[in-house]
Design a protein around this motif. Structure first.
Motif, mmCIF file in Angstrom:
data_model
loop_
_atom_site.group_PDB
_atom_site.id
_atom_site.type_symbol
_atom_site.label_atom_id
_atom_site.label_comp_id
_atom_site.label_asym_id
_atom_site.label_seq_id
_atom_site.Cartn_x
_atom_site.Cartn_y
_atom_site.Cartn_z
ATOM 1 N N GLY A 78 0.815 -1.205 0.000
ATOM 2 C CA GLY A 78 0.000 0.000 0.000
ATOM 3 C C GLY A 78 0.852 1.259 0.000
ATOM 4 N N LEU A 79 1.921 1.282 0.821
ATOM 5 C CA LEU A 79 2.818 2.429 0.858
ATOM 6 C C LEU A 79 3.549 2.587 -0.467
ATOM 7 N N HIS A 80 3.922 1.472 -1.059
ATOM 8 C CA HIS A 80 4.605 1.508 -2.351
ATOM 9 C C HIS A 80 3.699 2.117 -3.420
ATOM 10 N N LYS A 81 2.445 1.720 -3.452
ATOM 11 C CA LYS A 81 1.518 2.238 -4.454
ATOM 12 C C LYS A 81 1.309 3.744 -4.294
ATOM 13 N N GLU A 82 1.331 4.241 -3.063
ATOM 14 C CA GLU A 82 1.213 5.683 -2.849
ATOM 15 C C GLU A 82 2.386 6.420 -3.488
ATOM 16 N N ARG A 83 3.592 5.899 -3.295
ATOM 17 C CA ARG A 83 4.781 6.532 -3.877
ATOM 18 C C ARG A 83 4.806 6.367 -5.397
ATOM 19 N N GLU A 84 4.322 5.235 -5.873
ATOM 20 C CA GLU A 84 4.265 5.023 -7.313
ATOM 21 C C GLU A 84 3.310 6.018 -7.970
ATOM 22 N N THR A 85 2.172 6.262 -7.327
ATOM 23 C CA THR A 85 1.204 7.221 -7.853
ATOM 24 C C THR A 85 1.790 8.631 -7.875
ATOM 25 N N LEU A 86 2.500 8.991 -6.801
ATOM 26 C CA LEU A 86 3.118 10.318 -6.741
ATOM 27 C C LEU A 86 4.132 10.493 -7.864
ATOM 28 N N LEU A 87 4.951 9.459 -8.110
ATOM 29 C CA LEU A 87 5.959 9.539 -9.163
ATOM 30 C C LEU A 87 5.304 9.621 -10.532
ATOM 31 N N ALA A 88 4.262 8.828 -10.762
ATOM 32 C CA ALA A 88 3.575 8.851 -12.054
ATOM 33 C C ALA A 88 2.961 10.228 -12.318
ATOM 34 N N ASP A 89 2.344 10.829 -11.287
ATOM 35 C CA ASP A 89 1.765 12.168 -11.444
ATOM 36 C C ASP A 89 2.854 13.193 -11.727
ATOM 37 N N LEU A 90 4.008 13.036 -11.098
ATOM 38 C CA LEU A 90 5.126 13.965 -11.304
ATOM 39 C C LEU A 90 5.640 13.889 -12.736
ATOM 40 N N LEU A 91 5.755 12.686 -13.274
ATOM 41 C CA LEU A 91 6.229 12.520 -14.650
ATOM 42 C C LEU A 91 5.218 13.048 -15.658
ATOM 43 N N LYS A 92 3.931 12.881 -15.353
ATOM 44 C CA LYS A 92 2.889 13.424 -16.239
ATOM 45 C C LYS A 92 2.893 14.949 -16.204
ATOM 46 N N LYS A 93 3.219 15.524 -15.046
ATOM 47 C CA LYS A 93 3.248 16.974 -14.897
ATOM 48 C C LYS A 93 4.236 17.615 -15.865
ATOM 49 N N PHE A 94 5.352 16.936 -16.087
ATOM 50 C CA PHE A 94 6.383 17.490 -16.971
ATOM 51 C C PHE A 94 6.255 16.981 -18.409
ATOM 52 N N ASN A 95 5.126 16.321 -18.699
ATOM 53 C CA ASN A 95 4.822 15.875 -20.073
ATOM 54 C C ASN A 95 5.937 15.017 -20.669
ATOM 55 N N LEU A 96 6.484 14.140 -19.857
ATOM 56 C CA LEU A 96 7.531 13.253 -20.351
ATOM 57 C C LEU A 96 6.916 12.184 -21.251
ATOM 58 N N LYS A 97 7.615 11.860 -22.328
ATOM 59 C CA LYS A 97 7.102 10.908 -23.297
ATOM 60 C C LYS A 97 7.101 9.495 -22.713
ATOM 61 N N GLU A 98 6.090 8.726 -23.108
ATOM 62 C CA GLU A 98 5.950 7.362 -22.598
ATOM 63 C C GLU A 98 7.143 6.484 -22.979
ATOM 64 N N GLU A 99 7.683 6.696 -24.199
ATOM 65 C CA GLU A 99 8.824 5.888 -24.629
ATOM 66 C C GLU A 99 10.104 6.212 -23.872
ATOM 67 N N ASP A 100 10.101 7.327 -23.127
ATOM 68 C CA ASP A 100 11.277 7.712 -22.349
ATOM 69 C C ASP A 100 11.190 7.244 -20.900
ATOM 70 N N ILE A 101 10.144 6.479 -20.578
ATOM 71 C CA ILE A 101 9.954 5.978 -19.213
ATOM 72 C C ILE A 101 10.041 4.455 -19.236
ATOM 73 N N LYS A 102 11.009 3.901 -18.529
ATOM 74 C CA LYS A 102 11.191 2.453 -18.432
ATOM 75 C C LYS A 102 11.045 2.034 -16.969
ATOM 76 N N TYR A 103 10.402 0.892 -16.742
ATOM 77 C CA TYR A 103 10.234 0.442 -15.353
ATOM 78 C C TYR A 103 10.131 -1.078 -15.290
ATOM 79 N N GLN A 104 10.381 -1.600 -14.093
ATOM 80 C CA GLN A 104 10.266 -3.026 -13.809
ATOM 81 C C GLN A 104 9.064 -3.275 -12.914
ATOM 82 N N PRO A 105 8.508 -4.485 -12.896
ATOM 83 C CA PRO A 105 7.386 -4.792 -11.999
ATOM 84 C C PRO A 105 7.797 -4.687 -10.529
#
Length: 246
Positions: A78-105
């Protein structure tokens, strides 16, 4: 009796001499065959050469380690998902391209403490983001720190890496040919065709100032290390075996 012993002694001596002669002949023939094999084997000149191309550092690769810890797997998740959501919102804020974002499960593990007396659950997830706007680099880091992110790092890169590798490889091959020709000429032989060739390439960060690239920023904004242009080094290594013409 004495005559019989003398005859036996002479017989043994003759056999010894005969065996020794056979060994000498055999050894001599073996050496001659080995020498003939060396003479008949194709000669070659082996060259190992490296070349480095300096490219303008116009990208930053930002690596983020998303992690959380809880007394139970569900709490850590649950704590991890909160931080993941914050990071995803931050990356969307700066309009970063989807192909420039890589992640692991997400990975969830158990960790024992106090010699196995207590257990906690931890999560881990690797995220890598590449962007060209250096101005948002500090803002992203500050936002992450303010939200308890504690593991991230950045490094320079270039959008011209592929072209740089090709140029470095061509330069290394040309240098190898020149070196082989020099060796052949000095040795009094004629350089032949390429027998074998292998290569590798890799990227290294080289911290080199480039005042011209940042001149406009030096006088319009407060001074920063980002004012100094950087280059990224790309190195190609080549190994070539050239034949020697007979």
């Amino acid at each position: 009796m004495f005559y019989k012993e003398l005859k036996t002694h002479n017989f043994i001596k003759m056999r010894t001499q005969s065996l020794l002669f056979s060994l000498i002949v055999f050894f001599g023939l073996g050496c001659a065959a080995q020498a003939q094999q060396v003479l008949n084997s194709p000669g070659k000149i082996s060259i190992h050469m490296s070349s480095t191309e300096q490219l303008p550092a116009d990208l930053i690769v930002f690596n983020i380690n998303l992690n959380a810890e809880g007394s139970t797997p569900r709490e850590a998740f649950g704590l991890h998902k909160e931080r993941e959501t914050l990071l995803a919102d931050l990356l969307k804020k700066f309009n970063l391209k989807e192909e420039d974002i890589k992640y692991q499960p997400i990975r969830i593990n158990k960790r024992y403490r106090d010699n196995g007396k207590s257990m906690v659950s931890t999560t881990n997830q690797q995220v890598s983001v590449t962007f060209s706007d250096f101005d948002i680099y500090e803002e992203i880091q500050l936002t992450l720190i303010e939200n308890n992110f504690d593991s991230f790092s950045g490094s320079f890169s270039s959008s011209k890496i592929a072209e740089g590798k090709d140029r470095a490889l061509i330069s290394a091959i040309d240098a190898a040919k020149k070196r082989a020709s020099t060796i052949a000429k000095a040795s009094g032989v004629e350089l032949g065709e390429v027998i074998t060739i292998s290569y590798s390439d890799y990227q290294i960060s080289a911290y080199k100032s480039n005042y011209d690239a940042a001149e406009s920023r030096l006088f319009s904004e407060p001074s920063s290390m980002m004012d100094f242009g950087q280059t990224v080094g790309v190195t190609a290594s080549i190994s070539i075996d050239f034949s020697i013409k007979k």
